[in-house]
Scaffold this motif. Sequence first.
Motif, PDB file in Angstrom:
ATOM      1  N   LEU A 241      36.962 103.030  27.472  1.00  0.00           N
ATOM      2  CA  LEU A 241      37.478 102.084  26.479  1.00  0.00           C
ATOM      3  C   LEU A 241      37.855 100.759  27.129  1.00  0.00           C
ATOM      4  CD1 LEU A 241      38.587 101.367  23.644  1.00  0.00           C
ATOM      5  CD2 LEU A 241      40.747 102.456  24.325  1.00  0.00           C
ATOM      6  N   ALA A 242      38.510 100.817  28.281  1.00  0.00           N
ATOM      7  CA  ALA A 242      38.935  99.593  28.971  1.00  0.00           C
ATOM      8  C   ALA A 242      37.739  98.737  29.355  1.00  0.00           C
ATOM      9  CB  ALA A 242      39.758  99.952  30.208  1.00  0.00           C
ATOM     10  N   TRP A 243      36.680  99.355  29.896  1.00  0.00           N
ATOM     11  CA  TRP A 243      35.516  98.581  30.310  1.00  0.00           C
ATOM     12  C   TRP A 243      34.723  98.062  29.117  1.00  0.00           C
ATOM     13  CZ3 TRP A 243      34.990  96.008  34.403  1.00  0.00           C
ATOM     14  CH2 TRP A 243      35.505  96.458  35.608  1.00  0.00           C
ATOM     15  N   ILE A 244      34.704  98.801  28.004  1.00  0.00           N
ATOM     16  CA  ILE A 244      34.030  98.307  26.800  1.00  0.00           C
ATOM     17  C   ILE A 244      34.733  97.058  26.283  1.00  0.00           C
ATOM     18  CG2 ILE A 244      33.574  98.823  24.370  1.00  0.00           C
ATOM     19  CD1 ILE A 244      32.978 101.686  25.168  1.00  0.00           C
ATOM     20  N   ILE A 245      36.063  97.091  26.265  1.00  0.00           N
ATOM     21  CA  ILE A 245      36.816  95.922  25.803  1.00  0.00           C
ATOM     22  C   ILE A 245      36.597  94.737  26.737  1.00  0.00           C
ATOM     23  CG2 ILE A 245      39.163  95.026  25.503  1.00  0.00           C
ATOM     24  CD1 ILE A 245      39.967  97.746  24.433  1.00  0.00           C
ATOM     25  N   VAL A 246      36.643  94.979  28.044  1.00  0.00           N
ATOM     26  CA  VAL A 246      36.404  93.900  29.002  1.00  0.00           C
ATOM     27  C   VAL A 246      35.003  93.324  28.824  1.00  0.00           C
ATOM     28  CG1 VAL A 246      36.123  93.366  31.450  1.00  0.00           C
ATOM     29  CG2 VAL A 246      38.080  94.717  30.696  1.00  0.00           C
ATOM     30  N   PHE A 247      34.021  94.189  28.589  1.00  0.00           N
ATOM     31  CA  PHE A 247      32.640  93.718  28.398  1.00  0.00           C
ATOM     32  C   PHE A 247      32.550  92.771  27.206  1.00  0.00           C
ATOM     33  CE2 PHE A 247      28.807  94.403  25.795  1.00  0.00           C
ATOM     34  CZ  PHE A 247      27.873  93.760  26.600  1.00  0.00           C
ATOM     35  N   PHE A 248      33.116  93.167  26.061  1.00  0.00           N
ATOM     36  CA  PHE A 248      33.012  92.320  24.871  1.00  0.00           C
ATOM     37  C   PHE A 248      33.793  91.020  25.030  1.00  0.00           C
ATOM     38  CE2 PHE A 248      31.695  96.293  22.731  1.00  0.00           C
ATOM     39  CZ  PHE A 248      30.559  95.810  22.080  1.00  0.00           C
ATOM     40  N   ILE A 249      34.813  91.026  25.876  1.00  0.00           N
ATOM     41  CA  ILE A 249      35.582  89.795  26.088  1.00  0.00           C
ATOM     42  C   ILE A 249      34.814  88.801  26.951  1.00  0.00           C
ATOM     43  CG2 ILE A 249      37.651  88.845  27.181  1.00  0.00           C
ATOM     44  CD1 ILE A 249      39.167  91.311  26.294  1.00  0.00           C
ATOM     45  N   VAL A 250      34.159  89.276  28.007  1.00  0.00           N
ATOM     46  CA  VAL A 250      33.546  88.365  28.981  1.00  0.00           C
ATOM     47  C   VAL A 250      32.031  88.297  28.870  1.00  0.00           C
ATOM     48  CG1 VAL A 250      35.420  88.788  30.610  1.00  0.00           C
ATOM     49  CG2 VAL A 250      33.337  90.144  30.778  1.00  0.00           C
ATOM     50  N   MET A 251      31.421  88.958  27.907  1.00  0.00           N
ATOM     51  CA  MET A 251      29.953  89.064  27.898  1.00  0.00           C
ATOM     52  C   MET A 251      29.266  87.715  27.708  1.00  0.00           C
ATOM     53  SD  MET A 251      29.071  90.752  24.213  1.00  0.00           S
ATOM     54  CE  MET A 251      29.428  89.920  22.660  1.00  0.00           C
ATOM     55  N   LYS A 252      29.930  86.759  27.081  1.00  0.00           N
ATOM     56  CA  LYS A 252      29.327  85.441  26.891  1.00  0.00           C
ATOM     57  C   LYS A 252      30.063  84.370  27.683  1.00  0.00           C
ATOM     58  CE  LYS A 252      27.444  86.328  22.269  1.00  0.00           C
ATOM     59  NZ  LYS A 252      27.431  85.884  20.854  1.00  0.00           N
ATOM     60  N   GLY A 253      30.764  84.786  28.732  1.00  0.00           N
ATOM     61  CA  GLY A 253      31.490  83.819  29.540  1.00  0.00           C
ATOM     62  C   GLY A 253      32.698  83.293  28.793  1.00  0.00           C
ATOM     63  N   ILE A 254      33.040  82.036  29.039  1.00  0.00           N
ATOM     64  CA  ILE A 254      34.238  81.478  28.418  1.00  0.00           C
ATOM     65  C   ILE A 254      34.059  81.264  26.918  1.00  0.00           C
ATOM     66  CG2 ILE A 254      35.015  80.389  30.535  1.00  0.00           C
ATOM     67  CD1 ILE A 254      33.946  77.750  29.460  1.00  0.00           C
ATOM     68  N   GLN A 255      32.796  81.313  26.422  1.00  0.00           N
ATOM     69  CA  GLN A 255      32.605  81.202  24.979  1.00  0.00           C
ATOM     70  C   GLN A 255      33.238  82.379  24.255  1.00  0.00           C
ATOM     71  OE1 GLN A 255      30.254  80.410  27.117  1.00  0.00           O
ATOM     72  NE2 GLN A 255      29.844  78.270  26.627  1.00  0.00           N
ATOM     73  N   SER A 256      33.255  83.551  24.893  1.00  0.00           N
ATOM     74  CA  SER A 256      33.884  84.722  24.278  1.00  0.00           C
ATOM     75  C   SER A 256      35.293  84.945  24.811  1.00  0.00           C
ATOM     76  CB  SER A 256      33.024  85.968  24.524  1.00  0.00           C
ATOM     77  OG  SER A 256      32.782  86.158  25.908  1.00  0.00           O
ATOM     78  N   SER A 257      35.479  84.849  26.135  1.00  0.00           N
ATOM     79  CA  SER A 257      36.805  85.107  26.704  1.00  0.00           C
ATOM     80  C   SER A 257      37.801  84.016  26.334  1.00  0.00           C
ATOM     81  CB  SER A 257      36.711  85.225  28.230  1.00  0.00           C
ATOM     82  OG  SER A 257      36.307  83.995  28.811  1.00  0.00           O
ATOM     83  N   GLY A 258      37.306  82.799  26.101  1.00  0.00           N
ATOM     84  CA  GLY A 258      38.211  81.699  25.771  1.00  0.00           C
ATOM     85  C   GLY A 258      38.967  81.902  24.478  1.00  0.00           C
ATOM     86  N   LYS A 259      38.397  82.724  23.592  1.00  0.00           N
ATOM     87  CA  LYS A 259      39.083  82.984  22.319  1.00  0.00           C
ATOM     88  C   LYS A 259      40.171  84.036  22.479  1.00  0.00           C
ATOM     89  CE  LYS A 259      34.940  81.875  19.602  1.00  0.00           C
ATOM     90  NZ  LYS A 259      34.137  81.445  20.738  1.00  0.00           N
ATOM     91  N   VAL A 260      40.009  84.920  23.448  1.00  0.00           N
ATOM     92  CA  VAL A 260      40.963  86.013  23.629  1.00  0.00           C
ATOM     93  C   VAL A 260      42.228  85.538  24.330  1.00  0.00           C
ATOM     94  CG1 VAL A 260      41.264  88.329  24.615  1.00  0.00           C
ATOM     95  CG2 VAL A 260      39.051  87.632  23.703  1.00  0.00           C
ATOM     96  N   VAL A 261      42.105  84.491  25.165  1.00  0.00           N
ATOM     97  CA  VAL A 261      43.252  84.067  25.978  1.00  0.00           C
ATOM     98  C   VAL A 261      44.404  83.560  25.131  1.00  0.00           C
ATOM     99  CG1 VAL A 261      41.826  83.531  27.977  1.00  0.00           C
ATOM    100  CG2 VAL A 261      42.302  81.747  26.279  1.00  0.00           C
ATOM    101  N   TYR A 262      44.136  83.169  23.887  1.00  0.00           N
ATOM    102  CA  TYR A 262      45.238  82.739  23.038  1.00  0.00           C
ATOM    103  C   TYR A 262      46.215  83.890  22.808  1.00  0.00           C
ATOM    104  CZ  TYR A 262      42.603  78.499  22.031  1.00  0.00           C
ATOM    105  OH  TYR A 262      41.930  77.312  22.156  1.00  0.00           O
TER     106      TYR A 262
END
Length: 704
Positions: free
Chosen positions: A224-245
């Motif tokens: 579960l942890a790695w699946i969540i990490v994958f979906f957060i960073v899979m598109k670089g900052i385009q995806s992870s940048g939304k989660v950091v809020y």
Amino acid sequence: MAAKAEPVGPRNGHELAPLNTRADGSERPHGVTIVLQGSRGSLQRDAPGEDRAAWSGKLQFFLSIIGYSVGLGNIWRFPYLCQQNGGGAFLIPFLIMLVLEGIPLFLIEMAIGQKMRLGCLGVWNTIHPWLGGIGISSCVVTLFVALYYNVIITWVFFYLFNSIRLTADQLPWAHCPQDNSTAEVECTKASATVYFWYREALDAAPSIDEPGVPRWWIVLYLLLAWIIVFFIVMKGIQSSGKVVYFTSLFPYVVLTIFFIRGITLPGSADGVLHMYKPKLEKLLQPTVWLDAATQVFYSFGLAFGSLIAFGSYNPPNNNCVRDVLLVSVCNALTAIYASVVIFSILGFKAFTMTEACITKQIKILALHHIGGFQLNSTHDYYRQEFPNISKNITDALNITECTIGRQLEEAAEGTGLAFIVFTQAILKLTPAPFWSITFFLMLLSLGLGSQIGIMEGMLACIFDIDFFKRLTKPMITGVVCLFCFSVGMIFTTGAGEYWLKMFDSFAGTIGLVVVALLEMIAVIYVYGHERFTNDIYEMTGYRPGIYWQVTWRYVGPFIVTGILISSVVSMFISPPEYSAWDAAEGHTVKKSYPDWVLGIAVVMILAGVLPIPVVLLLRRFQCLAFDVDIHQGSIRRIETTVSTKEMMSDQDVLSPENAPPAPAQLVAEAAATKFTIGDFDGVDSADERPRRLPTSIARSRPKK
């Protein structure tokens, strides 16, 4: 197809004159300029940001840096160091090391990434090809840390889901089993929270030599942890940048909630005073200063390559100096704020345990008719009369005075603080399930924020290699996450915590410090501190003064070297041990790592350090038959410089008849590419689209 003129940064003397300008000043119909970049050439890259991801805004960048820098160490490491190293006096060496070591190295990584707009692999290859191993070492060490850091997130998930209860009594770590079995005996010898951690959560093995099979529940939570990490960073900052809020702001909300609740609890003031009461004599101990320097180094996440990657997504004119100062202040204040919150809650826990201890001892003293104690004697009477009892009597009864200070002296850090001590304190709060869910959500957001930064630094290195640019980011990210999950299965066995301790002691220490030291040497002494200073001035309008020059050139490298030497020496003087769970005794026992585990540790250290000398030697003696192309060069139209204009004439127009012989590899490339310098007719034979000239052609040497 003619090239459009585009402005570029300051000239550096390596530009050739435009080929559409003859020596007599007349114009040719079409032409281009080839920019030559040697191994130590200008950092001015073509079309900055053309194919580089970028932050959607300043707030997204700032929150990403905060989420990465402010991690679990601020919650469970810094309070412990304060308590052990002089209380409030520890803030003195901490702030000094922050100013002399943390902030200068922080700016080096942020500024060099912003200037080159490359990940750590491309940055060090651009400064000098011999230094390419620094980027590889950084990537390898980051991989090791990512492997075990996500395991901590796995354990947080386990506690988070087990916190979903209605009452405190329903929390699984609130009571020992009541089945008259060996489990009940084991729990009674320990405590409910300790038993739940080692037996229910980890199902800990007796030693690292007897790991057993992977525990299925930990495997599922790790997946579960790695699946969540994958979906957060899979598109670089385009995806992870939304989660950091969420990951950056939520911890501050939780800390504030705990702070408001904590200061209203009895004993909270005693906890905070116990932690920050200055013990100035501790400052005379060298280990205190070493702990401060080490804490600053790791709290910023230096040498992982993540700060370089984050800086590379900034626009070239971003004020990175201001960003570094703001993040540094925020990081330090967060650590201090979190310490106040943690010890206010621990002070309340110590108060409740002290009250229970006094009640128990009053009963013992009353039954033995000691000192006039009665079963209904008050706690105030106990505090007044207990110091007057003879030591022989207390030794015979096997009791010691119950005080809050004694309870607070039982310090804990890391997983022990989060999963044992704090969970026990949460049981005393009302409603306990709410506080438990809130606390572990905070740990989850802190862990994910740091893991996002770690993964971003590692993936940025991979994306800098042209071979992997043919693949999509989600595909590469998925392969990396699957690999990490597969290797991480070792942490799901009964010896998982022991392996995590080993990785933390060996994989993420020496390698990172070596990388950080060589980063400072590479930028300040190879690239040049004057050139780096000018780069910062061009980007920000601020010219670093004497403070930056002294810390970059002398103080910073000296401190990092001290950390490196002390880390190596301490490993030989006192080899790292791990705490193995002894079920028969109900507590942990210290054990030394077996030789085969130490062999794996040595391999990990070498894997994180050896790429640096190996790449240097291979490139120094030209032993590489194959080398990766870190980034593509390009052709740019710029104004002719004085140093080259007079060198250009009609004969400078290259043609098939007078062009120099091309290496075999370039001939093979030319077979599929039509390229005429004079009119910039460079198209792909298949689809007639314009192509960029490879770096190898621009530099008149084959691409390895």
